[in-house]
Enzyme design. Structure first.
Site, PDB file in Angstrom:
ATOM      1  N   LYS A 198       2.736  29.869 105.950  1.00 55.68           N
ATOM      2  CA  LYS A 198       2.187  28.618 105.423  1.00 55.68           C
ATOM      3  C   LYS A 198       0.774  28.356 105.915  1.00 55.68           C
ATOM      4  O   LYS A 198      -0.068  27.845 105.176  1.00 55.68           O
ATOM      5  CB  LYS A 198       3.087  27.436 105.795  1.00 55.68           C
ATOM      6  CG  LYS A 198       4.355  27.372 104.970  1.00 55.68           C
ATOM      7  CD  LYS A 198       5.045  26.040 105.155  1.00 55.68           C
ATOM      8  CE  LYS A 198       6.327  25.993 104.331  1.00 55.68           C
ATOM      9  NZ  LYS A 198       7.112  24.791 104.603  1.00 55.68           N
ATOM     10  N   LYS A 237      11.523  33.061  97.168  1.00 53.43           N
ATOM     11  CA  LYS A 237      12.566  32.041  97.200  1.00 53.43           C
ATOM     12  C   LYS A 237      12.308  30.922  96.187  1.00 53.43           C
ATOM     13  O   LYS A 237      11.176  30.538  95.966  1.00 53.43           O
ATOM     14  CB  LYS A 237      12.591  31.464  98.625  1.00 53.43           C
ATOM     15  CG  LYS A 237      13.680  30.471  98.897  1.00 53.43           C
ATOM     16  CD  LYS A 237      13.592  29.931 100.319  1.00 53.43           C
ATOM     17  CE  LYS A 237      12.887  28.590 100.386  1.00 53.43           C
ATOM     18  NZ  LYS A 237      13.182  27.791 101.567  1.00 53.43           N
ATOM     19  N   LYS A 265      11.225  24.160  96.521  1.00 49.59           N
ATOM     20  CA  LYS A 265      10.840  22.947  95.816  1.00 49.59           C
ATOM     21  C   LYS A 265       9.356  22.654  95.889  1.00 49.59           C
ATOM     22  O   LYS A 265       8.848  21.886  95.101  1.00 49.59           O
ATOM     23  CB  LYS A 265      11.653  21.755  96.313  1.00 49.59           C
ATOM     24  CG  LYS A 265      11.676  21.515  97.811  1.00 49.59           C
ATOM     25  CD  LYS A 265      12.442  20.229  98.071  1.00 49.59           C
ATOM     26  CE  LYS A 265      13.390  20.288  99.253  1.00 49.59           C
ATOM     27  NZ  LYS A 265      12.743  20.533 100.540  1.00 49.59           N
TER      28      LYS A 265
HETATM   29  P1  AMP Z   1      14.325  22.771 102.352  1.00 53.19           P
HETATM   30  O1  AMP Z   1      14.229  22.734 100.877  1.00 53.19           O
HETATM   31  O2  AMP Z   1      13.396  23.776 102.937  1.00 53.19           O
HETATM   32  O3  AMP Z   1      14.304  21.451 103.008  1.00 53.19           O
HETATM   33  O4  AMP Z   1      15.770  23.351 102.656  1.00 53.19           O
HETATM   34  C1  AMP Z   1      16.960  22.593 102.695  1.00 53.19           C
HETATM   35  C2  AMP Z   1      18.119  23.545 102.787  1.00 53.19           C
HETATM   36  O5  AMP Z   1      18.248  24.279 101.559  1.00 53.19           O
HETATM   37  C3  AMP Z   1      17.963  24.604 103.880  1.00 53.19           C
HETATM   38  O6  AMP Z   1      19.224  24.858 104.457  1.00 53.19           O
HETATM   39  C4  AMP Z   1      17.477  25.812 103.138  1.00 53.19           C
HETATM   40  O7  AMP Z   1      17.822  27.010 103.775  1.00 53.19           O
HETATM   41  C5  AMP Z   1      18.209  25.665 101.814  1.00 53.19           C
HETATM   42  N1  AMP Z   1      17.435  26.303 100.732  1.00 53.19           N
HETATM   43  C6  AMP Z   1      16.225  25.926 100.263  1.00 53.19           C
HETATM   44  N2  AMP Z   1      15.814  26.724  99.260  1.00 53.19           N
HETATM   45  C7  AMP Z   1      16.804  27.658  99.098  1.00 53.19           C
HETATM   46  C8  AMP Z   1      16.977  28.770  98.229  1.00 53.19           C
HETATM   47  N3  AMP Z   1      16.093  29.092  97.300  1.00 53.19           N
HETATM   48  N4  AMP Z   1      18.103  29.484  98.362  1.00 53.19           N
HETATM   49  C9  AMP Z   1      19.037  29.173  99.274  1.00 53.19           C
HETATM   50  N5  AMP Z   1      18.933  28.130 100.120  1.00 53.19           N
HETATM   51  C10 AMP Z   1      17.829  27.383 100.044  1.00 53.19           C
END
Ligand code: AMP
Ligand code: TRP
Length: 331
Positions: free
Chosen positions: A112, A197, A200
């Site tokens: 990042k 990945k 969002k």
């Molecule tokens: P974040 O969106 O980074 O806040 O992630 C929230 C949760 O969702 C965390 O446990 C991440 O590991 C999971 N997560 C986010 N994006 C993915 C993805 N593309 N595939 C699987 N898990 C995800």
């Protein structure tokens, strides 16, 4: 009883990756078998350039979606991180436990910060210290298990290191947690770029299914997913990343095995159609519940207030004991 903690950052609209990689398991398994806390970790959304009004909106939306997905305040604690001061109180003590070197080694920080520098943006100091705050989120509750996607493994490893180091130096204070992962779809990939990945905060939404996308948008995005050369439907992450991603999504939605599913298809088109329908059906009830809850924001706020109170009462004694252990005078 096992204590579980996990969180979602309000940096964008929640995606299918968040649901399949995290939220679904919290709802279906974790909240029933453990003493679980799930948090909208809003302080983490401030580590990159942000718009205050958007963070506010996304925080409310994430909390509403967590409840719409089925987190039940009678079974678990749902709250907003910034409502509980213990996280930032403990974070400082852990900054005094972590080293500069180990934080700079974090893959997410390296990626990042390099991206930000390449586009001429400044890198906030909190982007570097962010895994320490995450460790505080976890350790403040004497958490045993942290259900997260694969991308968070390194941060949970760091959390373990900090807990062990603190305990060793200052006496046993923290439980040493471990990461747990869902069996399939631990990493849902972008539909337009299946080697990265589904996240969002990506710029373009074409490869990302958002939980609040309408049915048409979901179908379109999946039907337009990038597939691989050749025509054979095979489960092979390296040779067929696009098809494998679809198989994993379909498998996760239908509780089937992706490898077995591969054998059931002889064209990409049929696989896409079934995947699209499976995702549409998966999201339908959640969207309906989200609409009902969003229309009753008072009740969501009430849940968050009670959640924060409960979380505070759990974290307070742990963080107080860390303050004493590290050598600070009791107030
Ligand atoms: P974040 O969106 O980074 O806040 O992630 C929230 C949760 O969702 C965390 O446990 C991440 O590991 C999971 N997560 C986010 N994006 C993915 C993805 N593309 N595939 C699987 N898990 C995800
Ligand atoms: N860093 C996590 C992510 O990007 C979010 C998070 C913050 C978290 N604090 C946490 C996850 C504590 C689990 C436990 O997804």
């Amino acid at each position: 009883m096992t204590r579980i903690f996990s969180g979602i950052k309000p940096t964008g609209h929640l995606t299918l990756g968040n649901y399949l990689g995290a939220l679904r398991r919290w709802v279906e398994v974790d909240q029933h078998r453990a003493d679980a806390l799930f948090s909208v970790v809003d302080l983490h959304a401030l580590t990159v350039e942000h718009d205050p009004a958007r963070v506010r909106r996304l925080s409310r939306q994430a909390a509403t979606l967590m409840l719409a997905a089925g987190l039940d305040p009678a079974l678990c604690t749902v709250f907003v991180q910034s409502h509980v001061d213990e996280h930032t109180r403990l974070s400082y003590l852990l900054e005094c436990t972590a080293t500069d070197g180990e934080l700079r080694r974090m893959i997410q920080y390296k990626e990042k910060s390099a991206r930000a520098r390449a586009s001429g943006e400044s890198v906030r100091f909190s982007l570097l210290s962010y895994p320490v705050l995450m460790a505080a989120d976890i350790l403040a509750y004497r958490t045993d298990e942290v259900p997260v996607g694969e991308d968070q493994t390194q941060h949970v490893e760091l959390t373990r290191d900090l807990a062990l180091r603190f305990n060793q130096r200052y006496g046993h204070t923290f439980t040493v947690p471990r990461a747990t992962r869902p069996p399939v779809a631990a990493r849902v990939m972008d539909l337009q770029d299946p080697t990265s990945k589904m996240g969002k905060s990506h710029d373009s939404g074409a490869g990302i299914v958002y939980l609040l996308d309408d049915t048409d948008a979901v179908r379109k995005k999946i039907m337009r997913a990038v597939t691989d050369s050749g025509r054979e439907v095979a489960y092979d992450r390296d040779a067929k990343p696009g098809v494998t991603n679809l198989l994993e999504i379909l498998a996760a939605c239908t509780d089937r095995d992706p490898q077995e599913l591969a054998g059931a298809y002889d064209s990409y088109g049929a696989l896409k159609r079934d995947t699209a329908e499976a995702v549409v059906e998966l999201l339908r009830p959640m969207r309906a519940r989200h609409a009902a809850l969003a229309a009753d924001s008072d009740s969501v706020e009430q849940v968050l207030r009670e959640g924060a109170e409960r979380a505070r009462s759990m974290a307070r004694p742990v963080v107080d004991s860390a303050f004493r252990a590290i050598g600070l005078l009791p107030a």
